[in-house]
Design an enzyme around this catalytic site. Structure first.
Site, PDB file in Angstrom:
ATOM      1  CB  ILE A   1      48.348 -38.285 -17.123  1.00 34.48           C
ATOM      2  CG1 ILE A   1      48.236 -37.533 -15.801  1.00 34.48           C
ATOM      3  CG2 ILE A   1      48.377 -39.787 -16.891  1.00 34.48           C
ATOM      4  CD1 ILE A   1      46.947 -37.830 -15.063  1.00 34.48           C
ATOM      5  N   GLY A   2      50.204 -35.476 -18.109  1.00 33.35           N
ATOM      6  CA  GLY A   2      50.023 -34.138 -18.655  1.00 33.35           C
ATOM      7  C   GLY A   2      51.245 -33.284 -18.354  1.00 33.35           C
TER       8      GLY A   2
ATOM      9  N   GLY B   1      52.793 -29.019 -18.663  1.00 34.80           N
ATOM     10  CA  GLY B   1      52.434 -27.636 -18.931  1.00 34.80           C
ATOM     11  C   GLY B   1      53.534 -26.742 -18.422  1.00 34.80           C
TER      12      GLY B   1
ATOM     13  N   GLY C   1      54.667 -27.439 -14.799  1.00 31.66           N
ATOM     14  CA  GLY C   1      55.289 -28.699 -14.420  1.00 31.66           C
ATOM     15  C   GLY C   1      54.504 -29.871 -14.976  1.00 31.66           C
ATOM     16  CG  ASN C   2      56.055 -33.139 -16.033  1.00 27.86           C
ATOM     17  OD1 ASN C   2      55.817 -32.369 -16.972  1.00 27.86           O
ATOM     18  ND2 ASN C   2      57.202 -33.765 -15.889  1.00 27.86           N
ATOM     19  CB  VAL C   3      49.513 -33.752 -14.407  1.00 25.73           C
ATOM     20  CG1 VAL C   3      48.435 -34.461 -13.594  1.00 25.73           C
ATOM     21  CG2 VAL C   3      49.287 -32.260 -14.385  1.00 25.73           C
TER      22      VAL C   3
ATOM     23  CG  ASP D   1      44.967 -20.765 -16.899  1.00 27.97           C
ATOM     24  OD1 ASP D   1      44.656 -20.383 -18.050  1.00 27.97           O
ATOM     25  OD2 ASP D   1      45.924 -21.520 -16.672  1.00 27.97           O
TER      26      ASP D   1
END
Ligand SMILES: *[C@@H]1O[C@H](CO)[C@@H](O)[C@H](O)[C@H]1NC(C)=O
Ligand SMILES: *[C@@H]1O[C@H](CO)[C@@H](O)[C@H](O)[C@H]1NC(C)=O
Ligand SMILES: *[C@@H]1O[C@H](CO)[C@@H](O)[C@H](O)[C@H]1NC(C)=O
Ligand SMILES: *[C@@H]1O[C@H](CO)[C@@H](O)[C@H](O)[C@H]1NC(C)=O
Ligand SMILES: *[C@@H]1O[C@H](CO)[C@@H](O)[C@H](O)[C@H]1NC(C)=O
Ligand SMILES: *[C@@H]1O[C@H](CO)[C@@H](O)[C@H](O)[C@H]1NC(C)=O
Ligand SMILES: *[C@@H]1O[C@H](CO)[C@@H](O)[C@H](O)[C@H]1NC(C)=O
Ligand SMILES: *[C@@H]1O[C@H](CO)[C@@H](O)[C@H](O)[C@H]1NC(C)=O
Length: 626
Positions: free
Chosen positions: A296-297, A299, A302-304, A419
């Site tokens: 679902i995301g 960056g 890494g991934n979500v 952040d």
């Protein structure tokens, strides 16, 4: 002690506790509740400690009174009777004259807070529900710490500056309220008494420090002594049992960290935070072996993934890439700290996983609740068709500010987010803002940030002093918050390239409009359900003030919360040196006229150009919605 003494004290107790009932206004406070809480036997204390203890006992009794009657203190005409009743617990120690407590103080409150509802009217609902979520549990160990932390937050934000150290003063109000209404066992519960009022057999410290009240009481209530010893004895045994249990848990975690990693199926619940250490197998099962369809995301880190735990709950799993086992101890510690910070406007951490597998290398994964409405980035810049209306934007602004104020002032030690950006503001099913990823920015793999290695953050949101010098303070978060607030108000991204591929900051653009007295032009065209212009303007001014390039001009997060939620006016905005991203001849002019102070601006200018070439905006656009 002789039988004679027993009789004498019993007689004294009898007379003085019933005398007032007959001839004066009787005291509505119930001091009897203190009896089981007073440890026995206990050593003598110096006067100041005794007075402190008397005060804490009184606060506990007032909390019980508040719970029963919704009033913080008894009527003034009962004050004398109340002192006398209290005094009977320890006739040999004259509380009022020794400690300088005036009779009326027992019936005087802080500010004008007299009742439950007046207290609740002063504290925002979200803050109150934060208190309830932290305090409505058995207040042992870390549960106590998170409860008192949220109470300290209430104290600092809404009751500060008015705390004269009197009997029922502002200092104790959050605890008195929490004991009465935010904790279901109530103030007479041993753990609650120990946590909120440092009284009782539960508290090792007060065990040592306790005062004469218990001594006298023990004498008075002859049978009670045996009982109390029995209770505290079994309590002590229970504590010992708990402690050994906890130690075992700790050892288990340690052994997991030390080497036997790799999805053994063992799971431990950490001592302090109820944080679950998931096995790698559990994580794989939840995400269908990290299926593409569950992403679902993405960056730099890494991934979500979206996933389902075995209990059926829907979670978001963030998988860091390029990890090595070396930093795990540090990571685990950080995760524990993050998990101990709980607030309605912060994403709650469920657990984590560290493991090394033969095929996939070292793994670090954190598990959080899934947020139904994705991230603020999705709504402002993503594919959402409907624009958010003003009431929801206002709610998001306030929630985000409260979450950050809690990180800065409610957490111990304070946490700087580093952040803050629109993709890190997540929205639950009711559009309550939840700040994500706090404390984790430093685990971004080396070299992934396109700034310097010292700086973790995202282009366009990073405060100039942090980007330039790595100078990190709470005010860097305030800057990023200001930028997010501007995005929320204007629908424009933090950093955009104009037609000539020149970077332009939303903060500079908004400042130029405010300077031209066109603050309302910042507001996005076509925003539904617009609020009153003076409120909109106020939000714009706050956002511009927060994103001021000089850190000492920015407000603190708790000042921001106050400005957003009350009628407090916004201070006038100090002039900026020059826009952060200025046409080059402006900079040359200003360097020519003034040497030292402007150096930073030109440095920043070059820096922006350079990094925008290297990085593009790939990372900025990604979403980490979970
Ligand atoms: C005071 O509290 C004790 C213990 O909870 C209870 O037994 C007693 O009935 C209470 N007394 C009054 C007057 O409410
Ligand atoms: C009383 O005792 C406490 C700790 O036992 C100590 O910190 C404090 O300084 C003492 N106060 C006086 C006045 O002796
Ligand atoms: C408390 O209330 C009284 C009257 O109700 C008012 O005159 C006074 O200004 C109030 N004080 C504070 C601190 O709000
Ligand atoms: C806070 O909660 C109370 C009762 O739950 C409600 O009446 C009030 O409108 C709420 N206030 C806000 C600002 O949401
Ligand atoms: C606290 O929890 C209990 C049960 O655990 C519940 O009945 C009660 O309503 C909760 N109190 C508040 C203020 O939410
Ligand atoms: C403290 O009390 C004064 C009035 O007595 C009030 O004006 C001020 O706002 C209060 N401060 C806080 C933080 O509530
Ligand atoms: C609290 O104590 C201070 C001195 O310690 C005194 O000046 C003040 O009037 C007291 N407040 C109340 C409400 O009695
Ligand atoms: C109380 O705590 C101290 C350290 O804080 C410890 O040395 C002592 O043994 C403890 N006493 C009891 C009875 O647990």
């Amino acid at each position: 002690m002789s039988i004679f003494h027993h009789l004498f004290f019993f007689f004294f107790f009898f007379i003085s506790s019933f005398f007032p009932l007959c001839f004066a206004q009787s005291c509505p406070l119930n001091f009897t509740i203190l009896r089981p809480l007073i440890p026995n036997p206990r050593p003598r204390l110096n006067t100041s400690m005794e007075c402190h203890y008397v005060l804490q006992g009184l606060r506990l009794v007032l909390s019980d009174y508040l719970r029963r009657t919704s009033a913080f203190f008894p009527p003034l005409d009962t004050a004398d009777s109340c002192w006398q009743t209290y005094q009977t617990l320890d006739p040999s120690f004259d509380m009022r004259s020794t400690c300088g407590f005036q009779t009326a103080w027992i019936s005087e409150g802080c500010l004008n807070l007299t009742t439950k509802s007046s207290f609740e009217a002063r504290i925002p609902n979200a803050t109150l529900s934060d208190v309830v979520s932290n305090c409505n549990q058995s207040l042992q160990g870390s549960a106590c710490a998170s409860c008192t932390r949220s109470l300290a937050n209430v104290q600092a934000l809404y009751l500060a500056d008015n705390s004269t150290a009197n009997v029922s003063d502002c200092t104790a109000y959050p605890s008195i309220y929490a004991g009465a209404f935010a904790n279901y066992p109530g103030p007479t519960d041993a753990d609650t008494a120990s946590c909120l009022f440092s009284i009782g057999p539960g508290n090792n410290n007060s065990n040592r420090r306790s005062n004469r009240i218990g001594l006298i009481l023990g004498v008075l209530v002859g049978v009670g002594v045996g009982l109390a010893v029995l209770i505290s004895g079994s309590w002590f045994a229970y504590r010992k049992y708990q402690a050994s249990k906890r130690k075992k848990g700790r050892d288990r975690i340690r052994s997991l960290e030390m080497g036997s990693l790799g999805g053994s199926g063992l799971r431990s619940i950490s001592e302090s935070t109820n944080l679950i250490h998931f096995s790698f197998d559990e994580i794989k099962e939840a995400t269908k072996s990290f299926s593409r369809h569950n992403i679902i995301g993405t960056g730099g880190y890494g991934n979500v993934y979206k996933g389902y735990l075995s209990d059926g709950s829907e979670v978001a799993l963030k998988r860091f890439k390029n990890c090595s086992a070396a930093g795990d101890a540090n990571f685990t510690h950080e995760v524990e700290v993050i998990a101990s910070v709980r607030h309605v406007n912060l994403v709650a951490l469920r657990g984590y996983c560290t493991a090394t597998t033969a095929l996939e290398g070292h793994q670090r994964i954190i598990v959080c609740d899934l947020m139904k409405n994705g991230s603020l980035y999705d709504h402002l810049f993503g594919s959402m068709e409907k624009k958010l209306g003003w009431p929801i934007r206002q709610k998001i602004a306030l929630g985000t500010a409260r979450g950050l104020a809690y990180l800065h002032y409610g957490a111990q030690p304070a946490i700087i987010h580093r952040d803050i950006k629109a993709s890190n503001i997540l929205l639950d099913d009711k559009f309550e803002a939840k700040v994500a990823d706090f404390g984790l920015a430093k685990f971004t793999p080396e070299g992934m940030t396109h700034l310097s290695t010292r700086v973790a953050g995202t282009m366009g949101y990073v405060a100039p002093e942090y980007a330039l010098y790595g100078q990190l303070t709470e005010r860097s978060d305030v800057y990023s918050f200001g930028v997010v607030l501007l995005e929320l108000l204007s629908g424009k991204k933090a950093l955009v390239m104009d037609d000539d591929n020149q970077p332009s900051l939303v903060a500079d653009w908004a400042w130029s409009l405010v300077k031209a007295e066109r603050a309302l032009d910042v507001i996005e065209d076509g925003m539904p359900k617009l609020g009153p212009p003076e409120v909109l303007e106020k939000y714009v001014l706050i956002a511009v003030l927060c994103s001021h390039p000089e850190l000492q001009c920015r407000p603190t997060m708790d000042q921001v919360v106050k400005m957003l939620e009350t009628d407090t006016s916004v201070p006038s905005i100090p002039e900026r040196p020059i826009p952060l991203v200025a046409p080059i001849d402006d900079i040359e002019r200003s360097i020519g006229s003034n040497s030292s102070g402007q150096f930073s601006s030109s440095g920043y200018q070059m820096f922006i150009h350079e990094s925008s070439h290297h990085s593009g905006r790939k990372d900025e656009g990604t979403s980490s919605s979970y």
